[in-house]
Design a protein around this motif. Structure first.
Motif, short mmCIF file in Angstrom:
data_model
loop_
_atom_site.label_atom_id
_atom_site.label_comp_id
_atom_site.label_asym_id
_atom_site.label_seq_id
_atom_site.Cartn_x
_atom_site.Cartn_y
_atom_site.Cartn_z
N SER A 3 43.09 -5.56 32.07
CA SER A 3 43.38 -5.71 30.63
C SER A 3 43.96 -4.42 30.06
O SER A 3 44.89 -4.44 29.25
CB SER A 3 42.10 -6.09 29.89
OG SER A 3 41.62 -7.34 30.33
N ALA A 4 43.41 -3.28 30.46
CA ALA A 4 43.90 -2.00 29.97
C ALA A 4 45.36 -1.79 30.34
O ALA A 4 46.14 -1.24 29.56
CB ALA A 4 43.04 -0.87 30.52
N LEU A 5 45.74 -2.22 31.54
CA LEU A 5 47.14 -2.10 31.97
C LEU A 5 48.06 -2.87 31.04
O LEU A 5 49.10 -2.38 30.60
CB LEU A 5 47.30 -2.58 33.41
CG LEU A 5 46.81 -1.65 34.52
CD1 LEU A 5 46.84 -2.36 35.87
CD2 LEU A 5 47.70 -0.40 34.57
N TRP A 6 47.67 -4.11 30.73
CA TRP A 6 48.52 -4.95 29.89
C TRP A 6 48.55 -4.47 28.44
O TRP A 6 49.58 -4.53 27.77
CB TRP A 6 48.06 -6.41 29.97
CG TRP A 6 48.45 -7.06 31.26
CD1 TRP A 6 47.64 -7.38 32.31
CD2 TRP A 6 49.78 -7.42 31.66
NE1 TRP A 6 48.37 -7.93 33.34
CE2 TRP A 6 49.69 -7.96 32.97
CE3 TRP A 6 51.03 -7.35 31.05
CZ2 TRP A 6 50.79 -8.44 33.67
CZ3 TRP A 6 52.14 -7.82 31.75
CH2 TRP A 6 52.01 -8.35 33.05
N VAL A 7 47.42 -3.99 27.95
CA VAL A 7 47.39 -3.46 26.58
C VAL A 7 48.30 -2.24 26.47
O VAL A 7 49.09 -2.12 25.51
CB VAL A 7 45.95 -3.11 26.17
CG1 VAL A 7 45.95 -2.33 24.85
CG2 VAL A 7 45.11 -4.37 26.03
N LYS A 245 49.51 7.43 30.02
CA LYS A 245 48.31 7.99 30.64
C LYS A 245 47.24 6.93 30.84
O LYS A 245 46.46 6.98 31.81
CB LYS A 245 47.77 9.16 29.82
CG LYS A 245 48.63 10.42 29.93
CD LYS A 245 48.04 11.58 29.16
CE LYS A 245 48.89 12.84 29.33
NZ LYS A 245 48.34 13.99 28.58
N VAL A 246 47.16 5.96 29.91
CA VAL A 246 46.21 4.86 30.08
C VAL A 246 46.58 4.04 31.32
O VAL A 246 45.72 3.64 32.10
CB VAL A 246 46.19 3.96 28.83
CG1 VAL A 246 45.36 2.72 29.08
CG2 VAL A 246 45.64 4.72 27.64
N VAL A 247 47.87 3.80 31.51
CA VAL A 247 48.33 3.09 32.71
C VAL A 247 47.91 3.85 33.96
O VAL A 247 47.39 3.27 34.93
CB VAL A 247 49.85 2.89 32.69
CG1 VAL A 247 50.34 2.31 34.01
CG2 VAL A 247 50.26 1.98 31.54
N SER A 248 48.11 5.18 33.94
CA SER A 248 47.75 6.01 35.09
C SER A 248 46.24 6.00 35.33
O SER A 248 45.78 5.88 36.48
CB SER A 248 48.24 7.43 34.86
OG SER A 248 47.87 8.28 35.92
N ALA A 249 45.45 6.07 34.24
CA ALA A 249 43.99 6.08 34.38
C ALA A 249 43.49 4.75 34.93
O ALA A 249 42.61 4.71 35.81
CB ALA A 249 43.34 6.37 33.04
N ALA A 250 44.04 3.64 34.42
CA ALA A 250 43.64 2.32 34.91
C ALA A 250 44.01 2.16 36.38
O ALA A 250 43.25 1.58 37.17
CB ALA A 250 44.30 1.24 34.07
N ASP A 251 45.16 2.70 36.76
CA ASP A 251 45.59 2.63 38.16
C ASP A 251 44.64 3.42 39.05
O ASP A 251 44.27 2.96 40.15
CB ASP A 251 47.02 3.18 38.27
CG ASP A 251 47.48 3.25 39.72
OD1 ASP A 251 47.54 2.18 40.38
OD2 ASP A 251 47.77 4.36 40.20
N GLN A 252 44.21 4.59 38.61
CA GLN A 252 43.27 5.39 39.40
C GLN A 252 41.92 4.68 39.55
O GLN A 252 41.29 4.73 40.61
CB GLN A 252 43.08 6.76 38.74
CG GLN A 252 44.32 7.65 38.82
CD GLN A 252 44.14 8.95 38.06
OE1 GLN A 252 43.05 9.29 37.64
NE2 GLN A 252 45.24 9.68 37.88
N MET A 253 41.47 4.02 38.48
CA MET A 253 40.21 3.29 38.55
C MET A 253 40.32 2.12 39.52
O MET A 253 39.40 1.86 40.32
CB MET A 253 39.82 2.80 37.15
CG MET A 253 39.47 3.94 36.20
SD MET A 253 39.32 3.42 34.47
CE MET A 253 37.80 2.46 34.55
#
Length: 261
Positions: A3-7, A245-253
């Motif tokens: 969801s974070a990726l899409w948001v 950065k949110v995309v990057s953080a979600a990807d790392q998670m």
């Protein structure tokens, strides 16, 4: 995490649209009569996992519930019709509207378009036209051997013709107003066309009622403020970076989960 990726993706798209608008404003900072755009955003629907006020048990209610947003979208762009600065010129057919109103020109298909660009000229048929060759409405023809043209603040046009002692009246320039100018359709070439959102044009004499008066030997500059647009551009860039950065953080998670679960 999905969801974070899409948001964040919707945030990136929204900031890209805003940056496009800012770049168009800056590109037209020297365009006569140009009106800047601004972008309007709305949040998307919410995933309601618990309704506010839902019963938690027999005695307690959820004070706020659980509502997860799904992002943002561009809901519209709006022309800002504040007046630009007036600059003096040496061309007797340069006109600026001091206040509300639009000049009317006739398109090749016979329809009427509206503009704040008052840089007019005379074509080979002695008709007053804009820079694109579109005739001013009502149409005004300049006699041969004209030595000077005078345009009053109320739009009356007269000409001094060689060999004549008195000025000759050529006609009346009228201007048009709209209930909702922001609803006009921008077609390029400094032109607008009426839509259902703008309402029909209401024609009147310059200087009367709510219509602006005319200024000869003057042009209206763009209402774009370079400083404001630069500040907006910096803020938009930072917002874009944070969404990235949110995309990057979600990807790392997601990477952590896939490697350790």
């Amino acid at each position: 995490m999905q969801s974070a990726l899409w948001v964040s993706k919707t945030g990136l798209a929204a900031m890209d649209a805003k940056l496009t608008t800012i770049s168009n404003n800056l590109a037209n900072v020297d365009t006569t009569g140009f009106k800047k755009d601004r972008v309007s955003f709305q949040d998307l629907y919410y995933q309601v996992q618990t309704q506010p006020g839902a019963k938690l048990d027999q005695q307690n209610e959820s004070p706020s519930g659980i509502q997860l947003g799904t992002g943002v979208r561009v809901v519209g762009t709006q022309k800002v019709f504040t007046s630009g600065d007036t600059k003096t010129t040496s061309n007797q057919l340069d006109l600026a509207i001091d206040g509300n109103g639009f000049f009317k020109v006739e398109l090749p298909n016979g329809e009427t378009a509206y503009t704040r660009d008052g840089a007019f000229q005379v074509n080979a048929e002695s008709v007053i036209v804009n820079a694109s060759g579109l005739p001013l409405q009502p149409q005004i023809t300049v006699p041969a051997n004209t030595t000077a043209i005078t345009i009053g603040t109320d739009g009356t046009v007269s000409a001094t013709v060689s060999g004549e002692s008195t000025a000759q009246s050529l006609g009346q320039i009228t201007v048009a107003n709209f209930v909702n100018p922001a609803g006009l359709k921008a077609t390029g070439g400094n032109l607008y066309q009426a839509t259902e959102a703008s309402g029909d044009a209401v024609e009147g004499v310059p200087g009367e009622e709510s219509y602006g008066s005319l200024k000869q030997y003057a042009l209206e500059s763009s209402n774009v403020s370079v400083v404001e647009e630069m500040v907006d551009m910096i803020a938009t860039q930072r917002a874009y970076e944070m969404n990235a950065k949110v995309v990057s953080a979600a990807d790392q998670m997601l990477q952590y989960v896939s490697q350790n679960m």
